[in-house]
Scaffold this motif. Structure first.
Motif, PDB file in Angstrom:
ATOM      1  N   HIS A 164       0.859  -1.178   0.000  1.00  0.00           N
ATOM      2  CA  HIS A 164       0.000   0.000   0.000  1.00  0.00           C
ATOM      3  C   HIS A 164       0.895   1.227   0.000  1.00  0.00           C
ATOM      4  O   HIS A 164       1.673   1.432   0.934  1.00  0.00           O
ATOM      5  CB  HIS A 164      -0.901  -0.030   1.243  1.00  0.00           C
ATOM      6  CG  HIS A 164      -1.939   1.028   1.257  1.00  0.00           C
ATOM      7  ND1 HIS A 164      -2.235   1.764   2.382  1.00  0.00           N
ATOM      8  CD2 HIS A 164      -2.754   1.481   0.277  1.00  0.00           C
ATOM      9  CE1 HIS A 164      -3.190   2.622   2.080  1.00  0.00           C
ATOM     10  NE2 HIS A 164      -3.527   2.482   0.815  1.00  0.00           N
ATOM     11  N   ASP A 194      -4.512   5.600   4.237  1.00  0.00           N
ATOM     12  CA  ASP A 194      -5.939   5.824   3.999  1.00  0.00           C
ATOM     13  C   ASP A 194      -6.587   6.411   5.242  1.00  0.00           C
ATOM     14  O   ASP A 194      -6.413   5.896   6.349  1.00  0.00           O
ATOM     15  CB  ASP A 194      -6.656   4.509   3.664  1.00  0.00           C
ATOM     16  CG  ASP A 194      -6.297   3.991   2.276  1.00  0.00           C
ATOM     17  OD1 ASP A 194      -5.676   4.743   1.499  1.00  0.00           O
ATOM     18  OD2 ASP A 194      -6.662   2.842   1.980  1.00  0.00           O
ATOM     19  N   HIS A 227     -12.835   7.731   0.891  1.00  0.00           N
ATOM     20  CA  HIS A 227     -11.757   7.976   1.851  1.00  0.00           C
ATOM     21  C   HIS A 227     -10.696   8.797   1.143  1.00  0.00           C
ATOM     22  O   HIS A 227     -10.725   8.937  -0.084  1.00  0.00           O
ATOM     23  CB  HIS A 227     -11.150   6.661   2.365  1.00  0.00           C
ATOM     24  CG  HIS A 227     -10.351   5.893   1.334  1.00  0.00           C
ATOM     25  ND1 HIS A 227     -10.945   5.080   0.402  1.00  0.00           N
ATOM     26  CD2 HIS A 227      -9.024   5.830   1.091  1.00  0.00           C
ATOM     27  CE1 HIS A 227     -10.005   4.538  -0.374  1.00  0.00           C
ATOM     28  NE2 HIS A 227      -8.823   4.981   0.023  1.00  0.00           N
ATOM     29  N   HIS A 267      -6.825   8.800   0.198  1.00  0.00           N
ATOM     30  CA  HIS A 267      -5.557   8.061   0.148  1.00  0.00           C
ATOM     31  C   HIS A 267      -4.472   9.101  -0.088  1.00  0.00           C
ATOM     32  O   HIS A 267      -4.491   9.811  -1.093  1.00  0.00           O
ATOM     33  CB  HIS A 267      -5.589   7.023  -0.987  1.00  0.00           C
ATOM     34  CG  HIS A 267      -4.247   6.399  -1.272  1.00  0.00           C
ATOM     35  ND1 HIS A 267      -3.932   5.114  -0.928  1.00  0.00           N
ATOM     36  CD2 HIS A 267      -3.148   6.919  -1.865  1.00  0.00           C
ATOM     37  CE1 HIS A 267      -2.686   4.854  -1.305  1.00  0.00           C
ATOM     38  NE2 HIS A 267      -2.184   5.936  -1.871  1.00  0.00           N
TER      39      HIS A 267
HETATM   40 ZN   LIG Z   1      -4.992   3.706  -0.075  1.00  0.00          ZN
END
Ligand SMILES: [Zn+2]
Length: 199
Positions: free
Chosen positions: A83, A87, A181, A183
């Motif tokens: 990742h 987030d 959300h 990121h």
């Molecule tokens: Zn993310």
């Protein structure tokens, strides 16, 4: 008649300790980065941003809930996945702010990141993914830390040519995501780094 009062040493030490705790709690209260909001909040776009000890500002003033961390994470399968950012769970429409001073270098569709706003400060390149496509900043614009630069986008976006990302109902999504959300990716000299090193 008057007797000189002599405090035992441990009383002095205790008093000093209490005094220290008192001063520390004041300091801590005053300098703590932001108020933690509860997870069930609706939009919280009334806020004050605080600059942390690294000189940065938390990107979503109204939400502090981290829903996924930077780095390798365990997926639903045995294989862990990488990742590239952090987030932060926040409802569509929640404001996000410049974490540092800089210049906007990109606003647009980036594929897996969906609609994205990118801010550059020297060797740091900061991307805000899955944003609203109704951009309120433009390329070349100088922004200051704490300044609102965009809003968390919706889950579904339409009329984007060749968008391969879809939800379980087959509706096109705002990049590779399952719900609204922010990121946040920070690249230092081109390499993605853990945003929490700064935030
Ligand atoms: Zn993310």
């Amino acid at each position: 008649m008057f007797q000189k009062i002599i405090f035992p040493r441990y009383i002095i030490i205790l008093l000093a300790l209490f005094f220290f705790i008192y001063i520390y709690s004041f300091f801590h209260l005053y300098y703590s980065d932001y108020t933690i909001q509860d997870d069930t909040q609706l939009l919280n776009n009334n806020y004050t941003s605080t600059i942390n000890s690294n000189g940065f500002v938390w990107p979503v003033p109204g939400c502090k809930t981290i829903t996924s961390y930077f780095g390798y994470r365990q997926g639903s399968s045995v294989v862990s996945s990488y990742h590239s950012g952090l987030d932060i769970g926040a409802p569509t429409g929640t404001y996000f702010v410049a974490i540092t001073d800089g210049t906007i270098v990109n606003t647009g569709w980036t594929g897996s990141g969906g609609f994205t706003i990118t801010l550059v400060n020297q060797n740091l390149r900061i991307s805000y993914c899955h944003s609203s496509p109704n951009f309120i900043v433009h390329n070349g614009q100088k922004v200051s830390k704490g300044e609102v630069i965009g809003q968390v986008g919706p889950k579904n976006v339409y009329n984007i040519p060749n968008n391969p990302y879809k939800d379980s109902n087959g509706n096109p999504t705002n990049g590779a995501m399952t719900g609204p959300h922010l990121h946040l990716t920070i690249r230092k000299d081109g390499v993605a780094v853990d945003p929490l090193n700064y935030l």
